[in-house]
Design an enzyme around this catalytic site. Structure first.
Site, PDB file in Angstrom:
ATOM      1  N   ASP A 226      52.004  11.711  11.889  1.00  0.00           N
ATOM      2  CA  ASP A 226      51.843  11.529  13.331  1.00  0.00           C
ATOM      3  C   ASP A 226      52.907  10.579  13.881  1.00  0.00           C
ATOM      4  O   ASP A 226      53.138   9.515  13.308  1.00  0.00           O
ATOM      5  CB  ASP A 226      50.458  10.916  13.627  1.00  0.00           C
TER       6      ASP A 226
ATOM      7  N   ASP B  47      48.667  15.074   7.542  1.00  0.00           N
ATOM      8  CA  ASP B  47      49.795  15.379   8.420  1.00  0.00           C
ATOM      9  C   ASP B  47      50.597  14.102   8.619  1.00  0.00           C
ATOM     10  O   ASP B  47      50.292  13.068   8.014  1.00  0.00           O
ATOM     11  CB  ASP B  47      49.293  15.932   9.772  1.00  0.00           C
TER      12      ASP B  47
ATOM     13  N   ASP C 125      52.460  15.941  13.981  1.00  0.00           N
ATOM     14  CA  ASP C 125      52.037  15.786  15.377  1.00  0.00           C
ATOM     15  C   ASP C 125      52.997  14.841  16.094  1.00  0.00           C
ATOM     16  O   ASP C 125      53.262  13.737  15.612  1.00  0.00           O
ATOM     17  CB  ASP C 125      50.623  15.176  15.464  1.00  0.00           C
TER      18      ASP C 125
HETATM   19  P1  GTP Z   1      45.277  11.896   7.953  1.00  0.00           P
HETATM   20  O1  GTP Z   1      46.205  12.641   8.855  1.00  0.00           O
HETATM   21  O2  GTP Z   1      44.289  12.789   7.300  1.00  0.00           O
HETATM   22  O3  GTP Z   1      45.975  11.016   6.997  1.00  0.00           O
HETATM   23  O4  GTP Z   1      44.394  10.913   8.860  1.00  0.00           O
HETATM   24  P2  GTP Z   1      44.732  10.364  10.291  1.00  0.00           P
HETATM   25  O5  GTP Z   1      43.923   9.141  10.493  1.00  0.00           O
HETATM   26  O6  GTP Z   1      46.209  10.246  10.496  1.00  0.00           O
HETATM   27  O7  GTP Z   1      44.110  11.484  11.224  1.00  0.00           O
HETATM   28  P3  GTP Z   1      44.752  12.422  12.342  1.00  0.00           P
HETATM   29  O8  GTP Z   1      46.164  12.760  12.069  1.00  0.00           O
HETATM   30  O9  GTP Z   1      43.829  13.570  12.513  1.00  0.00           O
HETATM   31  O10 GTP Z   1      44.650  11.567  13.662  1.00  0.00           O
HETATM   32  C1  GTP Z   1      45.374  10.365  13.853  1.00  0.00           C
HETATM   33  C2  GTP Z   1      44.816   9.638  15.018  1.00  0.00           C
HETATM   34  O11 GTP Z   1      45.063  10.364  16.208  1.00  0.00           O
HETATM   35  C3  GTP Z   1      43.301   9.457  14.933  1.00  0.00           C
HETATM   36  O12 GTP Z   1      42.982   8.155  15.308  1.00  0.00           O
HETATM   37  C4  GTP Z   1      42.740  10.392  15.953  1.00  0.00           C
HETATM   38  O13 GTP Z   1      41.583   9.880  16.564  1.00  0.00           O
HETATM   39  C5  GTP Z   1      43.874  10.500  16.932  1.00  0.00           C
HETATM   40  N1  GTP Z   1      43.874  11.796  17.596  1.00  0.00           N
HETATM   41  C6  GTP Z   1      43.935  13.018  17.054  1.00  0.00           C
HETATM   42  N2  GTP Z   1      43.889  13.967  18.004  1.00  0.00           N
HETATM   43  C7  GTP Z   1      43.804  13.317  19.174  1.00  0.00           C
HETATM   44  C8  GTP Z   1      43.743  13.704  20.544  1.00  0.00           C
HETATM   45  O14 GTP Z   1      43.713  14.874  20.888  1.00  0.00           O
HETATM   46  N3  GTP Z   1      43.727  12.704  21.474  1.00  0.00           N
HETATM   47  C9  GTP Z   1      43.763  11.382  21.135  1.00  0.00           C
HETATM   48  N4  GTP Z   1      43.751  10.464  22.077  1.00  0.00           N
HETATM   49  N5  GTP Z   1      43.796  10.998  19.867  1.00  0.00           N
HETATM   50  C10 GTP Z   1      43.814  11.926  18.907  1.00  0.00           C
HETATM   51 MN    MN Z   2      47.425  11.972  10.513  1.00  0.00          MN
HETATM   52 MN    MN Z   3      47.379  14.190  13.396  1.00  0.00          MN
END
Ligand code: GTP
Ligand code: MN
Ligand code: MN
Length: 374
Positions: free
Chosen positions: A206, A204, A298
């Site tokens: 972020d 995704d 996100d």
């Molecule tokens: P990919 O999207 O697969 O590339 O990996 P990513 O590391 O970007 O993972 P992800 O998008 O799932 O999450 C990004 C960061 O947001 C991670 O460090 C998660 O721990 C954090 N995160 C995700 N959901 C939540 C939440 O509900 N609360 C908090 N505080 N952090 C979150």
């Molecule tokens: Mn991500």
């Molecule tokens: Mn995410």
């Protein structure tokens, strides 16, 4: 598998937040195997085992070279009996029998396919499997009621399961930037998650949004979402003020400590396809050709006073975050969240306006995002 004196002895601190973990991994065969077992444990509601495998994999990811002999592993932290057995199996037999049998197991395959649907967590997938549903076709014919997220997830399944490229992330960043500056000039957005850590692809995209003047960010998310909706950029969105109860009911089952109360929006973007070089004249324009693709995005809004904590918390990796909180609690007597850092001994909140300050409060050497790929 030499064990001569030329073989390096590795020294690795035990918390992932004490280590520099770049994307350069010299032990991918081993870490892929351990990560698969971690994933299987997480999908099977065995979080403890999942974390143990994640920690073991993270230790191997942090090594400066490939492991050549079993003797090199002896001083390393986080390598439990089970992980060592998997590693030995790969060395002696070329593959781990446990990993290979997990990969081909009907249950694991079904869990992967079903949780690949946006909005479907391990619990829901498990319930469906017990009802005989193992794939998307069976799900569609089952008459199961799907919520709005799951319907969107099923509809855009192929797109969402195709990795997002860095170029696509940048294209989305431009759109979000335009949305944010249109509804609140001066507001700032920053790309977080895996792309901030330097990853070339992600599941995704972020973003963290804030405004330099405290309080100006209040009510920002609905305005951004309306703008994006009016421009036709959203296929799905759900904005929540407090994610705690909802995520507990279904989803990846994160511990409460990882939950935050920021205004956040989980969405599926309709991203116009970027023209590839020469694609215009290409002959293979099929009936299925679409001018857009669906991408998971996100969005999180944070007040500036909490921005450093939010940035640190949303940059990841997930294991790095988990280890930071564990370090804070057990080594420092502090509670770290994506909102604040509380010192349990001094009984006060510790302010920070940068990630560097938070690492300093925690008594940790600063680790830049590109080295948080644990
Ligand atoms: P990919 O999207 O697969 O590339 O990996 P990513 O590391 O970007 O993972 P992800 O998008 O799932 O999450 C990004 C960061 O947001 C991670 O460090 C998660 O721990 C954090 N995160 C995700 N959901 C939540 C939440 O509900 N609360 C908090 N505080 N952090 C979150
Ligand atoms: Mn991500
Ligand atoms: Mn995410």
């Amino acid at each position: 598998l030499g064990s001569g004196p030329e073989v390096a002895v590795f020294s690795v601190p035990s918390y992932a937040c004490q280590r520099r973990t770049t994307l350069e991994n010299h032990n991918t065969v081993l870490t892929d195997a351990l990560s698969l077992l971690a994933e299987n444990a997480e999908l099977s509601d065995e979080d403890g085992r999942g974390v143990a495998f994640r920690r073991a994999a993270a230790v191997l990811k942090a090594l400066p070279s490939a492991v050549m002999s079993i003797s090199q592993l002896s001083g390393l932290p986080c390598l439990g009996e089970h992980s060592l057995r998997v590693i030995k199996d790969i060395w002696e037999n070329g593959a781990s029998s446990e990993v290979e049998s997990t990969k081909v197991s009907e249950r694991f395959k079904a869990l992967k396919v079903l949780t690949g649907i946006f909005g479907v967590g391990a619990k829901t997938a498990d319930r469906w499997i017990r009802e005989g549903i193992h794939d998307l076709h069976q799900l569609q014919n089952s008459g199961q009621t799907l919520n709005r997220a799951q319907q969107a997830g099923l509809q855009h399944y192929d797109d969402i399961n195709q990795p997002v490229t860095k170029a696509e992330a940048c294209a989305i960043e431009e759109i979000v930037e335009k949305a944010v500056s249109s509804v609140l000039p001066g507001a700032q957005i920053i790309l977080t998650g895996g792309f901030r850590r330097g990853k070339q692809t992600g599941h995704d995209v972020d973003f963290l949004i804030t405004h330099p003047e405290e309080g100006r960010e209040v009510g920002l998310m609905p305005k951004v979402v309306s703008w994006l909706e009016a421009q036709g950029f959203l296929l799905y969105q759900k904005t929540t003020r407090n994610s705690y109860l909802e995520s507990k009911a279904d989803g990846p089952g994160r511990p409460p400590s990882n939950m935050d109360r920021f205004e956040r929006c989980l969405s599926i973007f309709k991203l116009p396809k970027m023209e590839k070089q020469g694609a215009k004249d290409s002959q293979n324009v099929t009936e299925n050709y679409r001018r857009w693709r669906a991408v998971r995005v996100d969005l999180v809004v944070s007040p500036i006073s909490q921005f450093a904590f939010a940035l640190l918390g949303w940059t990841g990796s997930k294991l790095f975050e988990r280890e930071l909180r564990r370090w804070a609690r057990y080594e420092k007597g502090m509670s770290l969240s994506s909102h604040a850092l509380y010192d349990n001994n001094q009984r006060k909140y510790l302010r920070a306006s940068s990630e560097e300050e938070i690492f300093a409060h925690l008594g940790l050497e600063f680790i830049p995002p590109s080295e948080r790929n644990a």
